[in-house]
Scaffold this motif. Structure first.
Motif, PDB file in Angstrom:
ATOM      1  N   THR A 227       0.997  -1.281  -0.045  1.00  0.00           N
ATOM      2  CA  THR A 227       0.055  -0.045   0.100  1.00  0.00           C
ATOM      3  C   THR A 227       0.908   1.255   0.093  1.00  0.00           C
ATOM      4  OG1 THR A 227      -0.007   0.110   2.403  1.00  0.00           O
ATOM      5  CG2 THR A 227      -1.651  -1.203   1.279  1.00  0.00           C
ATOM      6  N   VAL A 228       0.304   2.397  -0.053  1.00  0.00           N
ATOM      7  CA  VAL A 228       1.009   3.653  -0.063  1.00  0.00           C
ATOM      8  C   VAL A 228       1.859   3.891   1.382  1.00  0.00           C
ATOM      9  CG1 VAL A 228       0.641   6.106  -0.315  1.00  0.00           C
ATOM     10  CG2 VAL A 228      -0.795   4.693  -1.508  1.00  0.00           C
ATOM     11  N   GLU A 229       1.137   3.475   2.187  1.00  0.00           N
ATOM     12  CA  GLU A 229       2.081   3.676   3.450  1.00  0.00           C
ATOM     13  C   GLU A 229       2.728   2.592   4.039  1.00  0.00           C
ATOM     14  OE1 GLU A 229      -1.791   1.869   4.348  1.00  0.00           O
ATOM     15  OE2 GLU A 229      -1.284   3.581   3.308  1.00  0.00           O
ATOM     16  N   ARG A 230       2.731   1.206   3.201  1.00  0.00           N
ATOM     17  CA  ARG A 230       3.614   0.039   3.603  1.00  0.00           C
ATOM     18  C   ARG A 230       3.735  -0.307   2.078  1.00  0.00           C
ATOM     19  NH1 ARG A 230       1.923  -3.316   8.841  1.00  0.00           N
ATOM     20  NH2 ARG A 230       2.180  -1.623  10.528  1.00  0.00           N
ATOM     21  N   PRO A 231       4.692   0.112   1.031  1.00  0.00           N
ATOM     22  CA  PRO A 231       4.794  -0.400  -0.052  1.00  0.00           C
ATOM     23  C   PRO A 231       5.978  -1.651   0.082  1.00  0.00           C
ATOM     24  CG  PRO A 231       6.186   1.442   0.252  1.00  0.00           C
ATOM     25  CD  PRO A 231       5.253   1.538   1.337  1.00  0.00           C
ATOM     26  N   THR A 232       5.657  -2.763  -0.699  1.00  0.00           N
ATOM     27  CA  THR A 232       6.876  -3.858  -0.813  1.00  0.00           C
ATOM     28  C   THR A 232       7.508  -3.770  -1.991  1.00  0.00           C
ATOM     29  OG1 THR A 232       5.097  -5.361  -1.376  1.00  0.00           O
ATOM     30  CG2 THR A 232       5.291  -5.084   0.938  1.00  0.00           C
ATOM     31  N   ARG A 233       8.601  -4.415  -1.859  1.00  0.00           N
ATOM     32  CA  ARG A 233       9.675  -4.570  -3.000  1.00  0.00           C
ATOM     33  C   ARG A 233      10.125  -5.985  -3.001  1.00  0.00           C
ATOM     34  NH1 ARG A 233      15.007  -1.368  -3.133  1.00  0.00           N
ATOM     35  NH2 ARG A 233      15.637  -2.916  -1.344  1.00  0.00           N
ATOM     36  N   SER A 234       9.721  -6.757  -3.824  1.00  0.00           N
ATOM     37  CA  SER A 234       9.975  -8.257  -3.633  1.00  0.00           C
ATOM     38  C   SER A 234      10.626  -8.832  -4.888  1.00  0.00           C
ATOM     39  CB  SER A 234       8.572  -8.980  -3.405  1.00  0.00           C
ATOM     40  OG  SER A 234       7.938  -8.609  -2.459  1.00  0.00           O
ATOM     41  N   PHE A 235      11.719  -9.696  -4.798  1.00  0.00           N
ATOM     42  CA  PHE A 235      12.164 -10.222  -5.884  1.00  0.00           C
ATOM     43  C   PHE A 235      12.788 -11.669  -5.587  1.00  0.00           C
ATOM     44  CE2 PHE A 235      15.647  -8.070  -3.571  1.00  0.00           C
ATOM     45  CZ  PHE A 235      16.638  -8.898  -3.605  1.00  0.00           C
ATOM     46  N   VAL A 236      12.782 -12.416  -6.774  1.00  0.00           N
ATOM     47  CA  VAL A 236      13.224 -13.862  -6.486  1.00  0.00           C
ATOM     48  C   VAL A 236      14.425 -14.180  -7.380  1.00  0.00           C
ATOM     49  CG1 VAL A 236      11.561 -14.548  -8.284  1.00  0.00           C
ATOM     50  CG2 VAL A 236      12.451 -16.275  -6.741  1.00  0.00           C
ATOM     51  N   THR A 237      15.488 -14.641  -7.025  1.00  0.00           N
ATOM     52  CA  THR A 237      16.660 -14.910  -7.794  1.00  0.00           C
ATOM     53  C   THR A 237      17.102 -16.365  -7.836  1.00  0.00           C
ATOM     54  OG1 THR A 237      18.066 -14.761  -5.880  1.00  0.00           O
ATOM     55  CG2 THR A 237      17.466 -12.794  -7.198  1.00  0.00           C
ATOM     56  N   PHE A 238      17.482 -16.957  -8.867  1.00  0.00           N
ATOM     57  CA  PHE A 238      18.137 -18.200  -9.194  1.00  0.00           C
ATOM     58  C   PHE A 238      19.555 -18.197  -9.413  1.00  0.00           C
ATOM     59  CE2 PHE A 238      13.704 -19.356  -8.935  1.00  0.00           C
ATOM     60  CZ  PHE A 238      13.777 -20.589  -8.117  1.00  0.00           C
ATOM     61  N   ASP A 239      20.305 -18.597  -8.677  1.00  0.00           N
ATOM     62  CA  ASP A 239      21.863 -18.527  -9.032  1.00  0.00           C
ATOM     63  C   ASP A 239      22.364 -19.610  -9.854  1.00  0.00           C
ATOM     64  OD1 ASP A 239      22.273 -20.659  -7.336  1.00  0.00           O
ATOM     65  OD2 ASP A 239      22.616 -19.493  -5.644  1.00  0.00           O
ATOM     66  N   ARG A 248      12.111  -9.997   0.169  1.00  0.00           N
ATOM     67  CA  ARG A 248      11.260  -8.970   0.290  1.00  0.00           C
ATOM     68  C   ARG A 248      11.275  -7.923   1.532  1.00  0.00           C
ATOM     69  NH1 ARG A 248       5.068 -11.127   1.278  1.00  0.00           N
ATOM     70  NH2 ARG A 248       5.867 -11.481   3.434  1.00  0.00           N
ATOM     71  N   SER A 249      11.308  -6.931   1.167  1.00  0.00           N
ATOM     72  CA  SER A 249      11.602  -5.444   1.664  1.00  0.00           C
ATOM     73  C   SER A 249      10.134  -4.728   1.915  1.00  0.00           C
ATOM     74  CB  SER A 249      12.541  -4.924   1.053  1.00  0.00           C
ATOM     75  OG  SER A 249      13.982  -5.377   0.916  1.00  0.00           O
ATOM     76  N   GLU A 250       9.640  -4.676   2.964  1.00  0.00           N
ATOM     77  CA  GLU A 250       8.624  -3.755   3.395  1.00  0.00           C
ATOM     78  C   GLU A 250       9.078  -2.413   4.033  1.00  0.00           C
ATOM     79  OE1 GLU A 250       5.395  -3.990   6.784  1.00  0.00           O
ATOM     80  OE2 GLU A 250       4.660  -5.487   5.320  1.00  0.00           O
ATOM     81  N   THR A 251       8.619  -1.364   3.478  1.00  0.00           N
ATOM     82  CA  THR A 251       9.067   0.020   3.931  1.00  0.00           C
ATOM     83  C   THR A 251       7.764   0.548   4.879  1.00  0.00           C
ATOM     84  OG1 THR A 251      10.479   0.306   2.072  1.00  0.00           O
ATOM     85  CG2 THR A 251       9.665   2.456   3.163  1.00  0.00           C
ATOM     86  N   ARG A 252       7.862   0.993   5.714  1.00  0.00           N
ATOM     87  CA  ARG A 252       6.968   1.493   6.621  1.00  0.00           C
ATOM     88  C   ARG A 252       7.126   2.937   6.838  1.00  0.00           C
ATOM     89  NH1 ARG A 252       5.344  -2.711  11.601  1.00  0.00           N
ATOM     90  NH2 ARG A 252       5.185  -4.551  10.363  1.00  0.00           N
ATOM     91  N   ILE A 253       6.401   3.801   6.130  1.00  0.00           N
ATOM     92  CA  ILE A 253       6.363   5.268   6.281  1.00  0.00           C
ATOM     93  C   ILE A 253       5.482   5.914   7.124  1.00  0.00           C
ATOM     94  CG2 ILE A 253       6.231   7.515   4.765  1.00  0.00           C
ATOM     95  CD1 ILE A 253       6.523   5.788   2.342  1.00  0.00           C
TER      96      ILE A 253
END
Length: 878
Positions: A227-239, A248-253
């Motif tokens: 959401t606007v006040e709690r945006p998340t940034r997620s990614f998956v990787t295979f090496d 997953r990173s969650e930003t609390r504003i």
């Protein structure tokens, strides 16, 4: 002075004499007036016909673009300098600037229409080279994976700024008639004496170590959510070792201080089988699903809803046996999975919760659509940022623009450059009005086109389609939603069905009352009563339907909901009370009955109606307790009881007819002969006792049949009777029926009164009763007019708008449940037209709805006229 002569009989003295005017001529003014009236009526009729056809043509003209394909407006091909490490492309929504990104971090920009190179920049990758890339659907928010196991986030986008014309820099190079450049940005002239400036903005974040040091990242996917006040940034990787990691990173504003606090979590995914060759990785925007596609066409689906404990939920082969995977991706919304094969096939899968799914989470990837295959292997694709469209490129250079839901190929484009299957990248413009194909050799193919209505086909409008999130194909109308990921659904079938449903229920309410009232006032009441009743009924026709709808929505619907058992009982109590009162009237002394005939009798009927309604109200709780187990709403929801009591009530009329027919065929003749030997009071008593016996016998028969049907498993709930909502078809039928009763009554009563009185006299002289005369002589003679009255009432019901808008709940559903809502074609037009953008798909769909309503009315009226003419011929033969 007019001359006269005596006309002599031709046959002697037995003839007659008549004085006739001689030389009498019609005045020219009368002849001219008659001629003028004849011509005026003819021209007026033709003008009406032409106006109707003009309306029809106008509606058809506005709706026709819905079924037209796309239009290619421009195609260009040019060369840019080669970029051997090309890994990503982007463009702005106005098709002004294009961006090419290399694995080394080099960014190049160019003018899309002309291919003019513009200034670029270099991302700081610390001397490393990107080995994998992931991006969101907007193509600007990206993450790069590197050979040392680290990742870097970046934003590489094209930003627009609107300037005043006088603020435009001087000395710019002209690119096209409307585009100029200073070598870095592009300035486009736009209406309003303004200029739009498009320029590159690129930034990259510091590296974050994900895989062990020195282990390259081979595949990855990236998603933004929250959401606007709690945006998340997620990614998956295979090496390179085949280990998958979800981060997953969650930003609390803090909305007061704007301070940010970032929480990052990472977890390893369950191991894939040894030797798995990963071709593509997908990650949903909420990071709750991860899809891993192999080159062989196999897909592994991970359930990551429990972030701390991800599970391998499903393994499935999504391509045909022996066919490798070409492309794998999401459509907008992350619900539809696009699978392109090396054989040119293109399939759409849904993740659905199905019974018997042999997966750990109960969901399974289900094949929803197989789109038209392309001539060669599908090597690249891109999806729309606005709707369910996508571009697919095959190895032979065929670029097809498709709509996934309607399953149609909108445009078939062909590259001018030779295809290089190892390096092509497809870029669909953000507004779905253009596409660019680039490769490592610098070859660029550019198309501009217009496809305004990709989601509308005959099948999409009148057939079943399988939409995302639905368990099966369905007829669905839903033109808008609160999310940008919404897919509009434009099936007119629920609206046509709702129109018919409202019409049927209103006619069920109106026809018996209107026709019986017309027969009664025409054949049985005193002329003074008729002179009072008919004008009152005609005045009812002038009531505004918006007022009736207001009353229905705010007064009647809540009352019906509160007293639903009493209302249902009222449909039994009112006719039962009137029949009982009729038999009581028969036992009155003839002198008293004759004295009370007229207004007193008419007032007595209203008193009986009032008493019956009061009895229904008083017995409502008992009726609900006895027949619906104390809670009507719980009963229709199947929470309590069985369907036996209500089924018995439904079967009662049919049982009464069956018992009456049995009585008439066995002892009916003897009973009627016996009644003829009795006086009026005695005959009335015996006839009343017969009626009561038939009622009791029919009740026993109907409830016996209901119990038998219940025993074999039949339940009336779930069809015409189902879940109760406040604004429903019952309320609409009552109020709309009240609105059309005056139409039907007035015209039917006029038709009955036009029957020659000689027919009535002949029937009565032959020994028929007034009722027999009305039913078997008067009504058949006037049947053409009565039928026309019914059809006019039906036409009024089909086109009714305000009552349905306010009292029906506006729910476009496909069921006959009388306690559920509906939406009609006319109500849909009234509700949605204010929100429709002129020329848009919804706007034209509303015109198509109007055209459909027009055609329905035309067909119904044509059939009605054919039937009326047959009735009229039969009446002439009487």
């Amino acid at each position: 002075m007019t001359d006269t002569s005596v006309s002599q009989p031709a046959n002697g003295p037995g003839g007659y004499k008549r004085l006739l005017p001689v030389g009498r001529a019609t005045r020219k003014s009368v002849l001219l007036a008659d001629r003028f009236a004849d011509v005026s009526i003819t021209v007026g009729g033709l003008m009406v016909i032409l106006a109707v056809f003009a309306i029809l043509l106008f509606l058809a003209k506005e709706a026709a673009p819905l079924f037209m394909g796309g239009e290619l407006r421009k195609q260009e091909a040019y060369d840019l300098p080669p970029m051997a490490d090309l890994i990503w492309t982007n463009a702005d929504e106005y098709q002004t600037m294009g961006v090419r990104i290399g694995a080394s971090g080099r960014i190049e920009t160019f003018h899309i229409e002309t291919g003019r190179r513009l200034a670029g920049t270099e991302l700081d990758f610390g001397g490393d080279t990107a080995t994998a890339v992931g991006a969101t659907i907007n193509r600007s928010d990206m993450v790069f994976g590197f050979s040392d196991g680290s990742v870097r986030f970046a934003h590489i986008g094209l930003e627009s700024q609107v300037l005043r014309r006088e603020d435009m820099p001087i000395g710019l190079e002209r690119l096209t008639e409307h585009d100029f450049t200073d070598g870095t940005a592009v300035f486009r002239l736009i209406p309003g004496d303004q200029v739009r400036r498009i320029a590159l903005r690129a930034e990259v974040k510091p590296p974050e170590q994900i895989a062990p040091e020195g282990t390259p990242i081979k595949a990855m996917a990236f998603a933004l959510g929250g959401t606007v006040e709690r945006p998340t940034r997620s990614f998956v990787t295979f090496d390179a070792q085949g280990i998958g990691r979800l981060t997953r990173s969650e930003t609390r504003i803090n909305l007061m201080t704007r301070a940010e606090r970032v929480e990052t979590m990472s977890v390893e995914l369950p191991a894939l089988p040894t030797g798995t060759h990963i071709a593509k990785v997908l990650l949903s925007s909420q990071a709750d699903q991860v899809y891993v596609g192999t080159a062989e066409g196999e897909v592994f689906r991970f359930d990551t809803r429990d972030f701390a404990a991800p599970r391998l939920a499903e393994t499935a082969r999504l391509t045909s046996p022996g066919v490798g995977l070409g492309v794998l991706g999401f459509l907008i919304g992350d619900q539809s999975i696009v699978v392109g094969g090396q054989d040119g096939s293109l399939k759409i899968f849904f993740r659905l919760q199905v019974e018997g799914a042999e997966t750990t989470d109960g969901y399974r990837m289900v094949l929803a659509r197989e789109l038209e295959p392309q001539p060669a292997a599908i090597v690249a694709y891109d999806v729309s940022q606005r709707r369910k469209t996508l571009m697919t490129l095959d190895a032979a250079g065929n670029l097809w623009f498709r709509h996934a839901t309607s399953e149609q190929v909108l445009l078939r484009l062909i590259q001018q450059h030779e295809s290089d299957s190892g390096g092509e990248m497809v870029m669909l413009m953000p507004r779905d009005d253009g596409a660019v194909v680039t490769n490592r050799a610098g070859k660029v193919d550019y198309w501009r086109y217009a496809v305004p209505h990709p989601e509308t086909t005959v099948k999409a409008i009148f057939g079943k389609l399988w939409y995302e999130g639905y368990p099966e194909p369905s007829y669905t109308w839903q033109s808008s939603s609160g999310t940008d990921l919404f897919e509009p659904k434009f099936s007119l079938v629920p609206l046509i069905f709702g129109t018919l449903k409202a019409t049927v229920y209103s006619l069920l309410f109106a026809l018996p009352i209107a026709l019986l009232a017309a027969i009664y006032t025409s054949e049985f009441v005193h002329r003074r009563v008729r002179a009072t009743v008919k004008p009152v009924m005609e005045m009812m026709e002038s009531l505004p339907t918006v007022v009736l709808g207001f009353i229905a929505a705010l007064i009647l619907a809540p009352l019906v909901e509160s007293w639903i058992a009493a209302v249902v009982l009222g449909f039994v109590a009112l006719p039962f009370g009137l029949m009982l009162a009729a038999y009581i009237w028969q036992v009155l002394p003839p002198q008293l009955a004759l004295k009370l005939n007229g207004l007193p009798k008419f007032a007595f009927m209203f008193a009986v109606v009032g008493i019956s309604a009061w009895v229904a109200y008083r017995l409502g709780p008992w009726f609900e307790q006895t027949f619906f187990y104390g809670d009507f709403k719980a009963w229709v929801n199947r929470d309590v009881g069985t369907g036996t009591p209500f089924m018995g009530l439904l079967l009662w009329p049919l049982s009464f007819v069956a018992v009456s027919m049995l009585f008439n065929r066995t002892v009916g003749t003897a009973f009627r002969l016996h009644l003829r030997g009795l006086n009026r009071q005695q005959a009335g008593v015996f006839d009343g006792l017969r009626w009561i016996a038939l009622v009791v016998a029919s009740l026993l028969l109907s409830f016996g049949a209901a119990m038998l049907l219940t025993r074999i498993g039949f339940d009336p709930r779930g069809g015409v009777v189902d879940t109760y909502v406040q604004r429903n078809a019952l309320v609409v039928g009552m109020v709309m029926g009240f609105a059309i009763i005056p139409n039907i009554y007035t015209l039917a009563e006029d038709a009955l009164n036009s029957v020659p009185s000689q027919l009535r006299a002949a029937s009565l002289a032959a020994g028929a009763t007034p009722w027999q005369t009305a039913i078997w002589v008067v009504l058949p003679t006037a049947l053409s007019g009565v039928f026309a009255a019914c059809m006019i009432g039906m036409g009024r019901a089909v086109g009714e708008t305000m009552i349905v808008v306010m009292a029906a709940g506006n729910t476009p559903v496909l069921d006959w449940n009388i306690f559920n809502g509906l939406r009609t074609l006319s109500a849909n037009i009234a509700v949605e037209l204010p929100e429709a953008v002129i020329g848009g798909t919804l706007y034209r769909m509303l015109f198509l709805a109007a055209l459909t309503l027009f055609i329905m009315t035309f067909v119904i009226n044509t059939i009605a006229e054919v039937i009326r003419q047959r009735f009229r011929k039969r009446a002439f033969q009487l």
